[in-house]
Motif scaffolding. Structure first.
Motif, mmCIF file in Angstrom:
data_model
loop_
_atom_site.group_PDB
_atom_site.id
_atom_site.type_symbol
_atom_site.label_atom_id
_atom_site.label_comp_id
_atom_site.label_asym_id
_atom_site.label_seq_id
_atom_site.Cartn_x
_atom_site.Cartn_y
_atom_site.Cartn_z
ATOM 1 N N GLN A 1 0.852 -1.183 0.000
ATOM 2 C CA GLN A 1 0.000 0.000 0.000
ATOM 3 C C GLN A 1 0.888 1.232 0.000
ATOM 4 O OE1 GLN A 1 -2.776 -0.868 -0.919
ATOM 5 N NE2 GLN A 1 -4.237 -1.020 0.731
ATOM 6 N N HIS B 1 -0.584 -7.862 -17.973
ATOM 7 C CA HIS B 1 -1.605 -7.629 -16.964
ATOM 8 C C HIS B 1 -1.041 -7.345 -15.579
ATOM 9 C CE1 HIS B 1 -5.766 -7.525 -15.796
ATOM 10 N NE2 HIS B 1 -5.409 -8.146 -14.676
ATOM 11 N N MET C 1 -1.950 -3.961 -13.346
ATOM 12 C CA MET C 1 -2.449 -3.876 -11.963
ATOM 13 C C MET C 1 -1.594 -2.933 -11.123
ATOM 14 S SD MET C 1 -3.790 -7.696 -10.997
ATOM 15 C CE MET C 1 -2.298 -8.551 -11.429
ATOM 16 N N GLN D 1 -2.645 0.573 -11.972
ATOM 17 C CA GLN D 1 -3.959 0.799 -11.352
ATOM 18 C C GLN D 1 -3.786 1.153 -9.867
ATOM 19 O OE1 GLN D 1 -7.129 0.330 -12.900
ATOM 20 N NE2 GLN D 1 -7.881 1.332 -11.059
ATOM 21 N N GLN E 1 -9.583 -14.973 -19.993
ATOM 22 C CA GLN E 1 -9.864 -13.950 -18.998
ATOM 23 C C GLN E 1 -8.524 -13.467 -18.431
ATOM 24 O OE1 GLN E 1 -13.206 -14.277 -16.521
ATOM 25 N NE2 GLN E 1 -14.465 -14.706 -18.313
ATOM 26 N N VAL E 2 -8.566 -12.352 -17.746
ATOM 27 C CA VAL E 2 -7.288 -11.709 -17.417
ATOM 28 C C VAL E 2 -6.454 -12.476 -16.415
ATOM 29 C CG1 VAL E 2 -8.094 -9.402 -17.983
ATOM 30 C CG2 VAL E 2 -8.385 -10.267 -15.651
ATOM 31 N N ARG F 1 -15.588 -2.971 -15.251
ATOM 32 C CA ARG F 1 -14.404 -3.035 -16.118
ATOM 33 C C ARG F 1 -13.655 -1.705 -16.118
ATOM 34 N NH1 ARG F 1 -12.062 -6.632 -19.399
ATOM 35 N NH2 ARG F 1 -10.455 -5.616 -20.641
ATOM 36 N N GLY G 1 -11.442 -0.939 -13.242
ATOM 37 C CA GLY G 1 -10.337 -1.861 -12.996
ATOM 38 C C GLY G 1 -10.643 -2.966 -12.008
ATOM 39 N N TYR H 1 -12.034 -5.693 -12.567
ATOM 40 C CA TYR H 1 -11.775 -6.970 -13.243
ATOM 41 C C TYR H 1 -10.309 -7.359 -13.172
ATOM 42 C CZ TYR H 1 -9.329 -4.824 -17.146
ATOM 43 O OH TYR H 1 -8.391 -4.181 -17.907
ATOM 44 N N GLU H 2 -9.445 -6.389 -12.957
ATOM 45 C CA GLU H 2 -8.016 -6.671 -13.034
ATOM 46 C C GLU H 2 -7.603 -7.727 -12.007
ATOM 47 O OE1 GLU H 2 -6.039 -2.926 -12.664
ATOM 48 O OE2 GLU H 2 -7.190 -2.048 -14.308
ATOM 49 N N CYS H 3 -8.165 -7.644 -10.814
ATOM 50 C CA CYS H 3 -7.836 -8.626 -9.779
ATOM 51 C C CYS H 3 -8.949 -9.658 -9.577
ATOM 52 C CB CYS H 3 -7.568 -7.926 -8.453
ATOM 53 S SG CYS H 3 -6.193 -6.772 -8.517
ATOM 54 N N VAL I 1 -11.141 -10.538 -11.786
ATOM 55 C CA VAL I 1 -11.297 -11.228 -13.063
ATOM 56 C C VAL I 1 -12.633 -10.872 -13.735
ATOM 57 C CG1 VAL I 1 -10.859 -13.395 -14.281
ATOM 58 C CG2 VAL I 1 -9.857 -13.041 -12.019
ATOM 59 N N ASN I 2 -12.672 -11.120 -15.019
ATOM 60 C CA ASN I 2 -13.744 -10.598 -15.874
ATOM 61 C C ASN I 2 -15.134 -10.875 -15.338
ATOM 62 O OD1 ASN I 2 -11.253 -11.369 -17.219
ATOM 63 N ND2 ASN I 2 -12.177 -10.622 -19.105
ATOM 64 N N ASP I 3 -15.376 -12.054 -14.829
ATOM 65 C CA ASP I 3 -16.715 -12.423 -14.361
ATOM 66 C C ASP I 3 -16.811 -12.405 -12.844
ATOM 67 O OD1 ASP I 3 -17.398 -12.702 -16.976
ATOM 68 O OD2 ASP I 3 -18.409 -14.628 -16.703
ATOM 69 N N GLN J 1 -15.135 -13.873 -10.783
ATOM 70 C CA GLN J 1 -14.950 -15.197 -10.173
ATOM 71 C C GLN J 1 -13.728 -15.282 -9.276
ATOM 72 O OE1 GLN J 1 -14.303 -14.490 -13.371
ATOM 73 N NE2 GLN J 1 -12.944 -15.943 -14.357
ATOM 74 N N PRO K 1 -5.779 -15.008 -8.543
ATOM 75 C CA PRO K 1 -4.662 -14.996 -7.586
ATOM 76 C C PRO K 1 -4.561 -13.690 -6.811
ATOM 77 C CG PRO K 1 -3.901 -15.564 -9.802
ATOM 78 C CD PRO K 1 -5.320 -15.189 -9.923
ATOM 79 N N GLN K 2 -5.004 -12.592 -7.406
ATOM 80 C CA GLN K 2 -4.832 -11.296 -6.740
ATOM 81 C C GLN K 2 -6.090 -10.793 -6.031
ATOM 82 O OE1 GLN K 2 -3.279 -11.721 -9.872
ATOM 83 N NE2 GLN K 2 -1.270 -11.815 -8.942
ATOM 84 N N ARG L 1 -13.210 -14.090 -5.162
ATOM 85 C CA ARG L 1 -14.477 -14.064 -5.897
ATOM 86 C C ARG L 1 -15.430 -13.067 -5.245
ATOM 87 N NH1 ARG L 1 -15.653 -19.141 -5.654
ATOM 88 N NH2 ARG L 1 -17.206 -19.145 -4.023
ATOM 89 N N ASP M 1 -4.717 -6.249 0.536
ATOM 90 C CA ASP M 1 -3.868 -5.685 -0.509
ATOM 91 C C ASP M 1 -4.638 -4.846 -1.521
ATOM 92 O OD1 ASP M 1 -1.238 -6.046 -0.077
ATOM 93 O OD2 ASP M 1 -1.108 -8.007 -1.052
ATOM 94 N N MET M 2 -5.963 -4.875 -1.448
ATOM 95 C CA MET M 2 -6.741 -4.110 -2.417
ATOM 96 C C MET M 2 -6.491 -2.610 -2.252
ATOM 97 S SD MET M 2 -10.825 -4.203 -3.039
ATOM 98 C CE MET M 2 -11.703 -2.736 -3.554
ATOM 99 N N PRO M 3 -6.300 -1.898 -3.365
ATOM 100 C CA PRO M 3 -6.152 -0.445 -3.238
ATOM 101 C C PRO M 3 -7.512 0.208 -2.946
ATOM 102 C CG PRO M 3 -6.078 -1.086 -5.540
ATOM 103 C CD PRO M 3 -6.143 -2.354 -4.746
#
Lengths: 664, 163
Positions: free
Chosen positions: A372, A584, A588, A591, A662-663, B84, B87, B89-91, B93-95, B97, B100-101, B104, B125-127
Motif C-alpha cells: 500500500q 496484466h 495492476m 492501477q 480472462q485476465v 471493467r 479496474g 476486473y483486473e484482480c 477477473v472478468n466475471d 470469479q 490470484p490477486q 471471488r 492488498d486491495m487499493p
C-alpha cells in the motif's frame, strides 16, 4: 619464425635453469645464511660461483608452460591449414565434446565464426548440434529451460559484446534461478588484428557486463588455458550453488592453426560433490523435527535431480509433515496427501517449526508485505515458531543485484545443499524417532490429508465459476488441457508466474514426475517463457514426452522467432496461448498507483494493454511454419482444437493454439 | 423505509431482468464473446470459499440495505461497464470469479454495506477506491453486476473437474 620462437624459448628456459641451479648451489654452500637471502636476486646470482654444478638438487623433468605463441604455427602466406594441423577451435570442440553437450544454441556472429565452423565440420554438427536461434536471449533461455528438463547444461555461443548484451537478460534470469548455462562468446582481443566491424564488438573485458550475475568467467589466452578453463567452468557451473558461466574465446585463438601433434591434453577433473550439512547441525535439525508438534517443510529449489522429489517424499512421510511447495522446481507431487500448498498460509500459520529447504525467499514464506502507500509487514507465523533453513544461498551472496532477499531470523541455518543433506537428515530422524513419536506423526499425517482433500475440493468449486464464460476462464483452459494430456507422458515445460493460470494446473493436475514442472523464470524478466519452453521441449524430445507450454502473449512477443526455431529443428511442443491481451501484472501496478493518488482509476490500463489491433498469434505461428489454430474465445471450441494440435505434436512438430482468456 | 407488497414485486422483477441482462453482457470490449448455453438455473448456489486475504471487514450497519441497494442499482450492463472501467476486473477477473490477486465477488456477494465499506477502506492488498473516484451510485451499479453473475453448474456435473 616458429623455429626462431622455439629457439628463443629454449634459450630462456636454459637461462632460467642456470639461474635457479646457481641459486640452489649457492644456498647449499652458505647453508641458507641470512647474508645471501638478503641479497637481491640479481646480486645473488652474480655472487654465486657460476661454474658449480646444480647438485645435489635432482633435476625433475617439467612440462613447459605452453603459451598461445608457443602453440601457434607461425604466420606466413599460407591461407589454408595443412593436413597435419588443426585450428584452435577444432580443439575447443574436442574439449566441449568431452563435457557432454548435446546442443549448442546460437545466433550466428562473426566473432565465433571459427568455433561455428569447427562445430559443423570438425564436430560433425553432433553433440553438440547447432540450434539456430533468432535472438541471443532466446538461446540462453532455451538453455535455461533445457537444463531444468534434462538436468545438464546446454552450450550457448554468442557474438561478443552485441550478442552478450542481447543475452544478458536471460543470463540474469538463469542466475537468479541458480541454473547453470554454459556460454561462450567470441572477441578479437588483439586490437592490431581487428577488421573494421570488429572494433564495434571488440572489448577489453568482455565478461564485465555480466560478471555480477555469472558465477565465473575467463578469457583464455592459449588452448592449454582454454582446456583448463573450459573444464573448470563446467564444474563451477554445475556444483551447487549452480549458476551460469562465461568463456571469452579470442578470435585469433579460434582461427589460428596448431600442430596436430602438439594439442594440449583435455583435463578430466570430475565434477565436485555438492556440499552437505555438517553432522552436528543435521542432528540438531532432526531433533527439532522429531520434537515438533506441527512442522511444515517449505521447499523451493530443492529438487536438483529426480532423486530430490523421492527424498522429500520420504522425509515428509517419515515425520508426517506438511509440505508447502514454492514451485521453483518439481519438488513434491501435487496430489500427495501431505501437500499443503493450496493452503500454504494456513499451514505456515499453524506450524511450530518451519523448515525452509532451498527457499529463494524464506522471509516471504513466513511474512507478508502489504503493498500500500505506506507499506507494512506482518509475520505469517505464530509466536514462538522455530525456523530452520538449509540452503546453498548462504554460500553464495553477491553485492550488486539484490536477489538475496530480506534476512529472516532463524533458529538454525545450515549452509549446504538441501538435496545433498536430505539423506543424512532422514537417517538422523529415523534414529531419533521413538515409536510414540511415530504414532503422533501418523495421526498428524491423517489430519493433513483431510485438509489437503478439502482444499482440492474447494479448488474444483472455484474452477467452476465462469466455466462457460467468454473469453475462456483460465481454470477452464487448464481443465480442457488436462483432459487432453493426462493419459500421455506429459511435461509442462513453461509457466511464468501467473502464466500457470493462477496456479490452476498445479491445483487441478496430477504432477508426480520430476520433469512435469520446470519452475519459473528466476529473475522476473519477461520473455523467458517461450524460449525456455522450446528448450525444455528439446530436452524432452528424445524421451518421447509430450511437451506442453502455457504461453502468455506478452512473453511471446519479446522474441517470437523462437517459434521458427521450434519448427526448423522439429521440436515437438504444444503452445497454448494464455492470451489476455495485456501485460496484466504491470497493468495492476499502474492501477494501484491511480488509486493511491486518488485520481482517474479508469485510466490505469493505458500503456499495458496489447489491443487495437489484436495480435493474431495463429497467423504469426503459421508464418513461421508452426501448425496453429485460433483465436478461440468460446470454451466449447477448445477441446477439439487441442486434440488436433496434439496430433501434430505427436508427429514431431510444434503446434500453437491461441486461446483468448480472462485476465487471470 | 418500508415497502408495500407491490413495490417488492417490482423490485423482484427488476432484479430478475437485471440478471437476465447480465447473463448476456460482454465482459471485455476487445473480445466479443460467443457465450455457450447459460448454466441451469436450478443449480444450487456454490459453497462460499474460505476467506481470502482481501476478505472485507465486518460492517457496522445492519444488512437490510442490501435489498434497497439492488433496487436502486443501475442496470447491470452499466454495472458491468463500471466493473471493467474502474479496474475491478483486473484482480477479481472478468466475471468476478476471483483470481490470484483478488477473491471471488459474485454471485451472492457480501451485503452491500460491507462491500461499500471495504471498497472505501480496504484492509488487505486491495487499493482503496474513494468517493472521489467511484461514486456511491456507481458502486451500487457494480454491486448489481456482482449479484447478477451466473451460478456455475455443480462440480459433479462438470466431467472435466472430476478428481
Amino acid at each position: 619464425m616458429a623455429e626462431r620462437q622455439k629457439s628463443a624459448r629454449k634459450q630462456l628456459e636454459r637461462r632460467e635453469f642456470l639461474q635457479k641451479g646457481a641459486l640452489a648451489g649457492a644456498a647449499a654452500i652458505v647453508g641458507g645464511g641470512a647474508e645471501l637471502t638478503a641479497l637481491p636476486a640479481d646480486a645473488a646470482a652474480q655472487t654465486a660461483p657460476p661454474a658449480l654444478p646444480a647438485s645435489p638438487a635432482p633435476v625433475v623433468p617439467t612440462t613447459p608452460i605452453m603459451t598461445a605463441a608457443g602453440e601457434a604455427i607461425g604466420p606466413g602466406e599460407a591461407q589454408v591449414i595443412g593436413d597435419n594441423q588443426r585450428s584452435g577451435s577444432d580443439f575447443m570442440v574436442d574439449v566441449l565434446k568431452s563435457l557432454g553437450f548435446e546442443y549448442v544454441a546460437a545466433n550466428p556472429g562473426s566473432s565465433f565464426r571459427g568455433l561455428h565452423e569447427s562445430i559443423i565440420n570438425h564436430g560433425g554438427n553432433r553433440a553438440p548440434e547447432l540450434i539456430t536461434c533468432m535472438h541471443e536471449e532466446s538461446a540462453v533461455a532455451m538453455a535455461h529451460g533445457y537444463f531444468k528438463a534434462e538436468g545438464k547444461p546446454m552450450l550457448v555461443a554468442a557474438h561478443g559484446t552485441v550478442g552478450l548484451q542481447h543475452a544478458s537478460m536471460a543470463l540474469y534470469n538463469a542466475w537468479c534461478d541458480r541454473v547453470p548455462v554454459y556460454m561462450v562468446i567470441g572477441n578479437y582481443n588483439d586490437a592490431a588484428v581487428r577488421r573494421p566491424a570488429e572494433w564495434y564488438h571488440g572489448v577489453q573485458d568482455a565478461a564485465l557486463m555480466v560478471r555480477d550475475f555469472t558465477k565465473w568467467d575467463d578469457t583464455p589466452w592459449s588452448l592449454t588455458h582454454f582446456a583448463e578453463s573450459a573444464v573448470r567452468a563446467y564444474n563451477v557451473a554445475v556444483t551447487p550453488p549452480m549458476a551460469p558461466v562465461l568463456l571469452v574465446l579470442d578470435g585469433i585463438l579460434q582461427e589460428q592453426g596448431v600442430d596436430a601433434g602438439k594439442l594440449p591434453a583435455i583435463p578430466k577433473t570430475p565434477v565436485p560433490s555438492a556440499p552437505q550439512g555438517d553432522t552436528a547441525s543435521v542432528e540438531q535439525a532432526a531433533r527439532m523435527l522429531v520434537a515438533a508438534e506441527n512442522p511444515v517443510l517449505v521447499v523451493d529449489r530443492l529438487a536438483r535431480t529426480p532423486n530430490g522429489m523421492k527424498l522429500l517424499v520420504e522425509l515428509a512421510e517419515l515425520v508426517g509433515a506438511g509440505v508447502v511447495d514454492a514451485t521453483s522446481r518439481m519438488n513434491f507431487p501435487t496430489r500427495h496427501p501431505l501437500n499443503q500448498s493450496m493452503r500454504a498460509a494456513a499451514a505456515v500459520g499453524d506450524a511450530d517449526l518451519i523448515v525452509g529447504l532451498e527457499v529463494a525467499d524464506f522471509w516471504a514464506s513466513v511474512n507478508t508485505l502489504r503493498d500500500q502507500l505506506h507499506r507494512s509487514t506482518e509475520p505469517r507465523t505464530k509466536p514462538g515458531a522455530k525456523m530452520i533453513t538449509i540452503t546453498t544461498g548462504d554460500l553464495y551472496v553477491r553485492a550488486n543485484y539484490q536477489d538475496f532477499r530480506r534476512l529472516q531470523d532463524v533458529d538454525l541455518a545450515i549452509a549446504a545443499d538441501g538435496e545433498a543433506t536430505l539423506p543424512s537428515l532422514i537417517e538422523a530422524v529415523k534414529r531419533l524417532a521413538s515409536s510414540d513419536r511415530r504414532r503422533v506423526f501418523q495421526e498428524r499425517a491423517t489430519k493433513l490429508a483431510d485438509l489437503s482433500r478439502v482444499a482440492a475440493d474447494r479448488a474444483r468449486v472455484n474452477a467452476s465459476f465462469a466455466w462457460n464464460a467468454s473469453p475462456v476462464s483460465t481454470a477452464r483452459l487448464s481443465a480442457e488441457l488436462w483432459a487432453q494430456i493426462k493419459n500421455e507422458d506429459w511435461s509442462l515445460v513453461s509457466s511464468y508466474y501467473t502464466s500457470d493460470l493462477g496456479g490452476w494446473p498445479r491445483r487441478l493436475w496430477n504432477f508426480d514426475k520430476p520433469y512435469q514442472w520446470l519452475g519459473h523464470a528466476g529473475g522476473g524478466g519477461i520473455g523467458y517463457g517461450a524460449p525456455a519452453s522450446v528448450g525444455g521441449a528439446l530436452a524432452n524430445k528424445k524421451h518421447g514426452r509430450l511437451s506442453v507450454a502455457i504461453q502468455t502473449d506478452g512473453d511471446l512477443m519479446y522474441a517470437p522467432g523462437v517459434l521458427w526455431t521450434a519448427a526448423h529443428h522439429r521440436i515437438p511442443l504444444l503452445s497454448v496461448m494464455n492470451n489476455n491481451r495485456a501485460y496484466h501484472m504491470e497493468l495492476m501496478h499502474v492501477q494501484r498507483m491511480c488509486n493511491a493518488r486518488n485520481r482517474s482509476v479508469d485510466r490505469g490500463a493505458i500503456g499495458s494493454q496489447i489491443i487495437d489491433p489484436n495480435i493474431d498469434y495463429a497467423k504469426m505461428a503459421v508464418s513461421m511454419g508452426v501448425y496453429a489454430e485460433g483465436p478461440i474465445d468460446n470454451p466449447a471450441d477448445l477441446g477439439p482444437a487441442l486434440k488436433r494440435a496434439i496430433a501434430v505434436v505427436k508427429r514431431g512438430e510444434p503446434a500453437l493454439v491461441d486461446v483468448v482468456t480472462q485476465v487471470r | 423505509m418500508r415497502f408495500s407488497g407491490g413495490v417488492w414485486l417490482v423490485i423482484a422483477i427488476v432484479v430478475a431482468l437485471m440478471i437476465n441482462v447480465a447473463a448476456q453482457i460482454r465482459p471485455t470490449p476487445q473480445a466479443p464473446p460467443r457465450r455457450t448455453a447459460p448454466p441451469p438455473r436450478t443449480a444450487p448456489p456454490p459453497k462460499r470459499e474460505a476467506p481470502e486475504p482481501a476478505e472485507p471487514k465486518p460492517a457496522p450497519a445492519p444488512a437490510p440495505v442490501q435489498a434497497k441497494a439492488a433496487a436502486d442499482a443501475a442496470p447491470t450492463d452499466a454495472g458491468a461497464a463500471l466493473y471493467r472501467k474502474n479496474g475491478c476486473y483486473e484482480c477479481h477477473v472478468n466475471d468476478a470469479q476471483g483470481g490470484p490477486q483478488g477473491p471471488r465477488l459474485g454471485p451472492n456477494p457480501i451485503p452491500f454495506q460491507r462491500f461499500a465499506a471495504y471498497v472505501r477502506n480496504p484492509s488487505g492488498d486491495m487499493p482503496p477506491f474513494t468517493a472521489k473516484v467511484i461514486s456511491d451510485q456507481d458502486l451500487q451499479s457494480i454491486y448489481a453486476f456482482l449479484q447478477s453473475r451466473p451460478t456455475p453448474p455443480p462440480v459433479r456435473e462438470i466431467p472435466l473437474l472430476a478428481p
